[in-house]
Design a protein around this motif. Structure first.
Motif, short mmCIF file in Angstrom:
data_model
loop_
_atom_site.label_atom_id
_atom_site.label_comp_id
_atom_site.label_asym_id
_atom_site.label_seq_id
_atom_site.Cartn_x
_atom_site.Cartn_y
_atom_site.Cartn_z
N VAL A 344 6.93 42.48 -71.59
CA VAL A 344 7.12 43.51 -70.57
C VAL A 344 8.46 43.38 -69.83
CG1 VAL A 344 6.27 44.31 -68.31
CG2 VAL A 344 4.67 43.95 -70.21
N ALA A 345 8.80 42.17 -69.38
CA ALA A 345 9.97 42.02 -68.50
C ALA A 345 11.29 42.40 -69.19
CB ALA A 345 10.03 40.60 -67.95
N PRO A 346 11.59 41.92 -70.40
CA PRO A 346 12.86 42.33 -71.02
C PRO A 346 12.93 43.82 -71.30
CG PRO A 346 12.01 40.35 -72.08
CD PRO A 346 10.92 40.87 -71.21
N GLN A 347 11.82 44.43 -71.74
CA GLN A 347 11.85 45.87 -72.01
C GLN A 347 12.04 46.65 -70.72
OE1 GLN A 347 8.41 46.96 -74.42
NE2 GLN A 347 9.54 46.44 -76.26
N MET A 348 11.39 46.21 -69.66
CA MET A 348 11.57 46.85 -68.36
C MET A 348 13.03 46.76 -67.92
SD MET A 348 12.23 45.87 -64.98
CE MET A 348 11.70 44.15 -64.92
N ALA A 349 13.60 45.56 -68.01
CA ALA A 349 14.99 45.37 -67.57
C ALA A 349 15.95 46.21 -68.39
CB ALA A 349 15.36 43.89 -67.64
N CYS A 350 15.74 46.24 -69.70
CA CYS A 350 16.61 47.06 -70.55
C CYS A 350 16.57 48.53 -70.15
CB CYS A 350 16.19 46.90 -72.02
SG CYS A 350 16.73 45.38 -72.81
N GLN A 351 15.37 49.04 -69.85
CA GLN A 351 15.25 50.44 -69.49
C GLN A 351 15.90 50.74 -68.14
OE1 GLN A 351 13.64 53.49 -71.24
NE2 GLN A 351 15.38 53.77 -69.88
N VAL A 352 15.64 49.89 -67.15
CA VAL A 352 16.21 50.11 -65.82
C VAL A 352 17.74 50.03 -65.88
CG1 VAL A 352 16.36 49.19 -63.47
CG2 VAL A 352 14.14 49.33 -64.61
N ILE A 353 18.26 49.03 -66.59
CA ILE A 353 19.71 48.89 -66.70
C ILE A 353 20.31 50.08 -67.45
CG2 ILE A 353 21.58 47.48 -67.65
CD1 ILE A 353 19.62 45.04 -67.30
N ASP A 354 19.63 50.55 -68.48
CA ASP A 354 20.10 51.70 -69.24
C ASP A 354 20.21 52.94 -68.34
OD1 ASP A 354 20.54 52.93 -72.08
OD2 ASP A 354 19.07 54.23 -71.13
N TRP A 355 19.20 53.16 -67.51
CA TRP A 355 19.26 54.29 -66.57
C TRP A 355 20.40 54.12 -65.58
CZ3 TRP A 355 13.26 54.14 -65.73
CH2 TRP A 355 12.65 54.93 -66.70
N ALA A 356 20.60 52.89 -65.12
CA ALA A 356 21.70 52.63 -64.18
C ALA A 356 23.04 52.91 -64.84
CB ALA A 356 21.64 51.19 -63.68
N MET A 357 23.20 52.52 -66.10
CA MET A 357 24.43 52.80 -66.83
C MET A 357 24.65 54.32 -66.94
SD MET A 357 23.96 49.90 -69.79
CE MET A 357 25.32 50.40 -70.82
N GLN A 358 23.57 55.05 -67.19
CA GLN A 358 23.68 56.50 -67.35
C GLN A 358 24.17 57.17 -66.07
OE1 GLN A 358 23.12 57.21 -70.44
NE2 GLN A 358 23.37 59.42 -70.46
N VAL A 359 23.67 56.70 -64.93
CA VAL A 359 24.10 57.25 -63.64
C VAL A 359 25.57 56.96 -63.38
CG1 VAL A 359 23.85 56.93 -61.13
CG2 VAL A 359 21.84 57.37 -62.54
N HIS A 360 26.05 55.81 -63.85
CA HIS A 360 27.45 55.42 -63.64
C HIS A 360 28.41 56.17 -64.57
CE1 HIS A 360 25.80 52.16 -61.24
NE2 HIS A 360 27.01 51.85 -60.86
N GLY A 361 27.87 56.87 -65.56
CA GLY A 361 28.74 57.55 -66.51
C GLY A 361 29.55 56.55 -67.32
N GLY A 362 30.77 56.93 -67.66
CA GLY A 362 31.62 56.04 -68.46
C GLY A 362 31.88 54.71 -67.78
N ALA A 363 31.87 54.68 -66.45
CA ALA A 363 32.12 53.43 -65.73
C ALA A 363 31.04 52.39 -66.02
CB ALA A 363 32.19 53.70 -64.22
N GLY A 364 29.85 52.86 -66.35
CA GLY A 364 28.76 51.92 -66.63
C GLY A 364 28.94 51.14 -67.91
N LEU A 365 29.87 51.59 -68.75
CA LEU A 365 30.10 50.92 -70.03
C LEU A 365 31.26 49.93 -69.98
CD1 LEU A 365 29.80 54.04 -72.36
CD2 LEU A 365 27.99 52.44 -71.70
N CYS A 366 32.06 49.95 -68.92
CA CYS A 366 33.26 49.13 -68.89
C CYS A 366 33.13 47.97 -67.91
CB CYS A 366 34.49 49.98 -68.56
SG CYS A 366 34.64 50.43 -66.83
N GLN A 367 34.19 47.19 -67.82
CA GLN A 367 34.16 45.96 -67.03
C GLN A 367 34.23 46.19 -65.53
OE1 GLN A 367 36.66 47.08 -68.91
NE2 GLN A 367 38.63 46.07 -68.45
N ASP A 368 34.39 47.43 -65.10
CA ASP A 368 34.43 47.70 -63.66
C ASP A 368 33.07 47.46 -63.00
OD1 ASP A 368 37.03 48.32 -64.00
OD2 ASP A 368 36.84 50.46 -63.58
N PHE A 369 32.03 47.53 -63.79
CA PHE A 369 30.67 47.25 -63.31
C PHE A 369 30.01 46.26 -64.27
CE2 PHE A 369 31.72 51.28 -61.38
CZ PHE A 369 31.19 51.17 -60.10
N PRO A 370 29.04 45.49 -63.81
CA PRO A 370 28.44 44.45 -64.66
C PRO A 370 27.32 44.95 -65.55
CG PRO A 370 27.51 44.30 -62.47
CD PRO A 370 28.53 45.42 -62.42
N LEU A 371 27.06 46.26 -65.58
CA LEU A 371 25.84 46.76 -66.20
C LEU A 371 25.79 46.56 -67.71
CD1 LEU A 371 25.52 50.00 -64.08
CD2 LEU A 371 23.98 48.02 -64.00
#
Length: 406
Positions: A344-371
Motif C-alpha cells: 500500500v505505502a509505495p503505491q500510495m506515495a507514487c500516486q500522490v507524488i505523480d499528482w504533485a508533479m502534474q500540478v507543477h507542470g514541466g517544473a515537476g520533472l526538473c531539478q527545480d523541485f524534488p518531485l
C-alpha cells in the motif's frame, strides 16, 4: 489499538520537527550544491560535509539511533513510537542519515544486535552505532530472479578456518560510500540442504581481496551518490569462519528478522515523503493561474488533493496497525499487516507524488523541485525488500487459509 502518542513520543516528535526546521530544510539547497560541486571536481563518491556537520548536532540533541528498540544501545522505542519520527525524517530523503537511522545500516545494526557475537558487535556494531562507518547488504543477484531468495547462487564454502565466497551481487545499497566498511553477504553453504536451510549470512570487510565493484546502478537515472547501489563481484573472497552470523543454514531466519522492521521503516518514511509532496502540490496549486483561475480552483485538482489526503491517512493507519501488532504480538504474527503496508505505502506515495508533479507542470520533472527524485525513490520501494507480487501472494495465501476446508 490506541495510536495516540505517548508523552515521550510527543516530546521526541517535537524535537525532530524542530531539528528538521532549524537544520535540515534550510540545508536542502546546500546538499544538492555540494553534490554538484563534488561531481564537477570528480569526487562524486565523497561524503557530503553538510551531513557530517549535522550528525553531531543530532546526537547532541538526543536524536540518535532512534530506530533501535534496544534501550541500552538505542532510544528503546517501540515500532509504534518510532513511526511518527521516521515519518518526519522521510520528508527529506537524506535526513535519516543525520540521525543515524538510514538503511541499510539500520537493518544491519539490528542483525548484529540480535544475532552477532560479542566479537562481531565490538568490531562492527559499535562503530555503526557511533556513525563512524557505514555498511551494505549483499543479497540480490543479477543472474536469478531474486524475488525468490532460494534462487540465490552465490556460494559460501568452508575451507579450514575460513569461508570462501564466490558470486555476483547487485543493488548492494551503500557500497558506493567510501565509509562503507562491511557487507552482510548472503549465499549458499549447503545446496543439498532443505530449501530454506541452504543459505547463510556472513560479515565481509570491504577491503577483503577479491571484492570488485563492477559499477554503480542508476535508479531511473539517479545514481544516489555517494550512497549508491552497486553491482559487486566476489572472486575467491576469503573471510574468517568467525564472521559467520548465527550458524550455517540460518540465513533465512536472519533475513526474516531483518526485513520485517526494514519494511515498516520504509513505509513510515514514505508517508512523510507523500506528505511533503502533497504540501508542495497545494502550495503550487494556490500560486499558479491557468484559464482564468488558480490551479487550486480547478475541480480536478481539488479531487486529487482530497484523494491524496484520504490515501495518506489510510496508509498511515495501516502502518501504525502493523507497528502495533509487531510490538504486541511479534513480527511473525504481524506478517500479513507488514505485507499489506509494503504494497500500500509505495503505491500510495507514487500516486500522490505523480499528482504533485502534474500540478507543477514541466517544473515537476526538473531539478527545480524534488518531485521527480521523490518519485524515483518511491517507485524503487515497490521492489526493495520484496516486490509487490511476492507480498500480494503472501497476503492472498493467508486470506485463503482462513476459508480452506478443515
Amino acid at each position: 489499538m490506541d495510536f495516540g502518542y505517548s508523552a515521550r513520543t510527543q516530546a521526541l516528535r517535537e524535537a525532530v520537527m524542530a531539528f528538521m526546521d532549524e537544520h535540515v530544510f534550510p540545508n536542502e539547497a546546500r546538499y544538492w550544491a555540494e553534490l554538484e560541486a563534488n561531481t564537477q571536481a570528480g569526487k562524486r563518491w565523497t561524503p557530503l560535509p553538510v551531513i557530517e556537520e549535522l550528525k553531531p548536532k543530532a546526537r547532541a540533541a538526543g536524536l540518535w539511533n532512534l530506530f533501535l528498540p534496544d534501550s541500552s544501545l538505542g532510544a528503546g522505542l517501540t515500532n509504534q513510537e518510532y513511526a511518527p519520527l521516521a515519518e518526519l525524517m522521510g520528508r527529506v530523503l537524506w535526513s535519516s542519515e543525520v540521525f543515524n537511522c538510514s538503511a541499510p545500516d539500520t537493518g544491519n545494526m539490528e542483525v548484529l544486535v540480535r544475532y552477532g557475537t560479542p566479537e562481531q558487535q565490538e568490531r562492527w556494531l559499535k562503530p555503526l552505532l557511533a556513525g563512524e562507518i557505514r555498511s551494505g547488504f549483499a543479497m540480490t543477484e543479477p543472474a536469478v530472479a531474486s524475488s525468490d531468495a532460494t534462487n540465490i547462487e552465490a556460494s559460501i564454502t568452508r575451507d579450514g578456518e575460513d569461508y570462501v565466497l564466490n558470486g555476483r551481487k547487485w543493488w548492494t545499497s551503500g557500497a558506493g560510500d567510501p565509509r562503507c566498511k562491511v557487507l552482510i553477504f548472503m549465499g549458499k553453504t549447503d545446496p543439498d540442504a532443505p530449501r530454506h536451510s541452504q543459505q547463510s549470512m556472513i560479515l565481509v570487510p570491504m577491503d577483503t581481496p577479491g571484492i570488485r565493484i563492477v559499477r554503480p546502478l542508476t535508479v531511473m537515472g539517479y545514481d544516489d551518490a555517494p550512497h549508491g547501489h552497486m553491482e559487486i563481484e566476489f572472486d575467491q573472497v576469503r573471510v574468517p569462519a568467525a564472521n559467520l552470523l548465527l550458524g550455517e543454514g540460518r540465513g533465512f531466519e536472519i533475513a526474516q528478522g531483518r526485513l520485517g522492521p526494514g519494511r515498516i521503516h520504509h513505509c513510515m518514511r514514505l508517508i512523510g515523503l507523500a506528505e511533503r509532496a502533497l504540501g508542495l502540490m497545494c502550495q503550487r496549486a494556490l500560486s499558479r493561474t491557468a484559464f482564468g483561475r488558480t490551479i487550486a480552483q480547478q475541480t480536478v485538482t481539488q479531487e486529487r488533493i482530497a484523494e491524496a489526503r484520504c490515501m495518506i491517512e489510510q496508509a498511515r493507519l495501516l502502518t501504525l496497525k502493523a507497528a502495533w501488532m509487531m510490538d504486541v504480538a511479534g513480527n511473525k504474527t504481524a506478517k500479513a499487516e507488514i505485507a499489506m503496508i509494503k504494497v500500500v505505502a509505495p503505491q500510495m506515495a507514487c500516486q500522490v507524488i505523480d499528482w504533485a508533479m502534474q500540478v507543477h507542470g514541466g517544473a515537476g520533472l526538473c531539478q527545480d523541485f524534488p518531485l521527480a527524485y521523490y518519485y524515483a525513490q518511491a517507485r524503487t520501494l515497490r521492489f526493495a525488500d520484496g516486490p509487490d507480487e511476492v507480498h500480494r501472494n503472501a497476503i492472498a495465501k493467508l486470506e485463503l487459509g482462513k476459508h480452506a476446508p478443515r
